[in-house]
Write a protein that holds these residues in place. Structure first.
Motif, PDB file in Angstrom:
ATOM      1  N   SER A   9       0.828  -1.208   0.000  1.00 59.29           N
ATOM      2  CA  SER A   9       0.000   0.000   0.000  1.00 59.29           C
ATOM      3  C   SER A   9       0.859   1.254   0.000  1.00 59.29           C
ATOM      4  N   ALA A  10       1.966   1.217   0.731  1.00 59.07           N
ATOM      5  CA  ALA A  10       2.874   2.369   0.779  1.00 59.07           C
ATOM      6  C   ALA A  10       3.508   2.615  -0.582  1.00 59.07           C
ATOM      7  N   LEU A  11       3.855   1.530  -1.273  1.00 60.18           N
ATOM      8  CA  LEU A  11       4.413   1.669  -2.625  1.00 60.18           C
ATOM      9  C   LEU A  11       3.388   2.273  -3.570  1.00 60.18           C
ATOM     10  N   ALA A  12       2.146   1.799  -3.462  1.00 62.30           N
ATOM     11  CA  ALA A  12       1.082   2.290  -4.346  1.00 62.30           C
ATOM     12  C   ALA A  12       0.740   3.745  -4.041  1.00 62.30           C
ATOM     13  N   ALA A  13       0.798   4.112  -2.770  1.00 61.71           N
ATOM     14  CA  ALA A  13       0.446   5.478  -2.378  1.00 61.71           C
ATOM     15  C   ALA A  13       1.488   6.494  -2.826  1.00 61.71           C
ATOM     16  N   GLY A  14       2.744   6.065  -2.910  1.00 59.20           N
ATOM     17  CA  GLY A  14       3.804   6.988  -3.310  1.00 59.20           C
ATOM     18  C   GLY A  14       3.929   8.142  -2.336  1.00 59.20           C
ATOM     19  N   LYS A  15       3.777   9.347  -2.842  1.00 58.39           N
ATOM     20  CA  LYS A  15       3.898  10.537  -1.994  1.00 58.39           C
ATOM     21  C   LYS A  15       2.605  10.863  -1.254  1.00 58.39           C
ATOM     22  N   ASN A  16       1.521  10.193  -1.614  1.00 58.71           N
ATOM     23  CA  ASN A  16       0.227  10.500  -0.999  1.00 58.71           C
ATOM     24  C   ASN A  16       0.030   9.701   0.289  1.00 58.71           C
ATOM     25  N   THR A  17       0.750  10.090   1.322  1.00 56.42           N
ATOM     26  CA  THR A  17       0.654   9.406   2.606  1.00 56.42           C
ATOM     27  C   THR A  17      -0.142  10.267   3.600  1.00 56.42           C
ATOM     28  N   SER A  63       3.488   4.530  15.924  1.00 61.94           N
ATOM     29  CA  SER A  63       4.225   3.388  16.477  1.00 61.94           C
ATOM     30  C   SER A  63       3.786   2.032  15.935  1.00 61.94           C
ATOM     31  N   SER A  64       3.003   2.013  14.868  1.00 59.69           N
ATOM     32  CA  SER A  64       2.621   0.738  14.255  1.00 59.69           C
ATOM     33  C   SER A  64       3.232   0.648  12.858  1.00 59.69           C
ATOM     34  N   VAL A  65       2.999  -0.465  12.195  1.00 60.81           N
ATOM     35  CA  VAL A  65       3.506  -0.646  10.832  1.00 60.81           C
ATOM     36  C   VAL A  65       2.908   0.395   9.884  1.00 60.81           C
ATOM     37  N   TYR A  66       1.822   1.031  10.302  1.00 65.64           N
ATOM     38  CA  TYR A  66       1.166   2.059   9.487  1.00 65.64           C
ATOM     39  C   TYR A  66       2.033   3.307   9.322  1.00 65.64           C
ATOM     40  N   ARG A  67       3.129   3.377  10.065  1.00 74.51           N
ATOM     41  CA  ARG A  67       4.084   4.466   9.880  1.00 74.51           C
ATOM     42  C   ARG A  67       4.543   4.553   8.428  1.00 74.51           C
ATOM     43  N   LYS A  68       4.549   3.405   7.731  1.00 70.43           N
ATOM     44  CA  LYS A  68       4.960   3.394   6.328  1.00 70.43           C
ATOM     45  C   LYS A  68       3.997   4.181   5.449  1.00 70.43           C
ATOM     46  N   LEU A  69       2.762   4.340   5.919  1.00 66.75           N
ATOM     47  CA  LEU A  69       1.763   5.103   5.173  1.00 66.75           C
ATOM     48  C   LEU A  69       1.552   6.492   5.767  1.00 66.75           C
TER      49      LEU A  69
END
Length: 301
Positions: A15-23, A209-215
């Motif tokens: 999802s982070a790859l797909a989102a690109g700069k749109n986090t 503090s979760s893996v969602y930091r990537k997004l």
């Protein structure tokens, strides 16, 4: 590592790859606190005549936003009402055969909820494409306003039905909807019961503090105290002493982590899915059973 945790990390990575700069909050973390947003929502609640879908317009600190609700099933005021809020980036009114829609898959499959009134909400920004949604989520102000509108709409529905209902009014939701559920309890507590699925009261922890930091955008990650000030509502939630919340958490959730969010419920009983966030969100049968058990326990004969 547990397979459910691995799945969460894999999906969020993609999802982070797909989102690109749109986090999330990549463009701005400037936002009033949730309580300020909530006080400044002016909701234009429609006249309810029949079951069906109703559009709602809200004036907010982030401008004019749209929301909606769907009275999907009405059995009468002698039956319980379940007001359900969807997860992030869902399209809750899509009931097509291929729709990945938690409301459809939990409540509209089979006849298990034949004796329950069902109302589904649609949060602001959830009538657009995924790309549009993520662009709007670049602003913390939009995210906070979105949640405030959902909570205000829940309160409008509870207030509308409460005077003539002879049975329980239940507010519920999954993930994003679970946060809205708990926010409503923290700030209004006007429903008879609350069923948050995969949510707590430390909303800021999802992004810091979760893996969602990537997004989550770098600006937000570098300013965790700002997110805590705006999004954390543990203190407000803790003040509610009523024994009316029936949470369902996932043991291996890498987004809404069990260890962190379990603390928000204090000594209250918490049901647990032996899943992660992704696998838990797809465990429709187990989630359905949780809803049925709570609803049946509250049903007034």
């Amino acid at each position: 590592m547990n397979i459910h945790a691995i799945l969460d990390k894999f999906v969020i990575g993609l999802s982070a790859l797909a989102a690109g700069k749109n986090t999330f909050f990549c463009k701005s973390i400037d936002s009033p606190a949730f309580s300020d947003h909530l006080q400044n929502v002016d909701l234009q609640f429609p006249e309810i005549k029949n079951p069906g879908k109703y559009e709602v317009v809200a004036e907010t600190l982030a401008g004019q936003l749209d929301a909606a609700f769907w009275i999907a099933q009405w059995k009468g005021n002698s039956f319980p009402i379940i007001i359900y809020h969807h997860g992030s980036n869902e399209r809750p009114f899509d009931t097509g055969w291929a729709a990945k829609n938690s409301f459809k898959n939990i409540f509209l499959s089979g006849s298990r909820f034949a004796e329950v009134n069902l109302i589904a909400l649609r949060a602001p920004f959830h009538n657009d494409s995924t790309g549009d949604y993520m662009r709007k989520m670049g602003y913390l102000n939009n995210f906070t306003a979105m949640n405030a509108v959902s909570v205000k709409l829940i309160e409008a529905l509870v207030s509308y039905y409460k005077p003539f209902m002879k049975n329980a009014i239940i507010v519920s939701g999954i993930s994003l909807g679970g946060w809205a559920t708990n926010l409503h309890r923290a700030y209004y507590n006007s429903a008879d019961a609350y069923i948050p699925v995969m949510a707590g009261a430390a909303l800021n922890a999802v992004f810091t503090s979760s893996v969602y930091r990537k997004l989550t955008g770098k600006l937000a990650r570098q300013n965790p105290q700002v997110l805590k000030t705006v999004l954390n509502f543990e203190e407000e939630f803790r003040k509610i002493s009523a024994d009316n919340v029936f949470p369902l958490l996932a043991a291996y959730d890498q987004i809404i982590t069990y260890e962190r969010q379990r603390k928000c419920y204090g000594k209250r009983a918490v049901n647990v899915l032996e899943k992660g966030h992704i696998s838990g969100a797809l465990a429709y049968g187990e989630i359905r059973q949780h809803f049925l058990a709570v609803t049946d326990s509250l049903r007034r004969s």
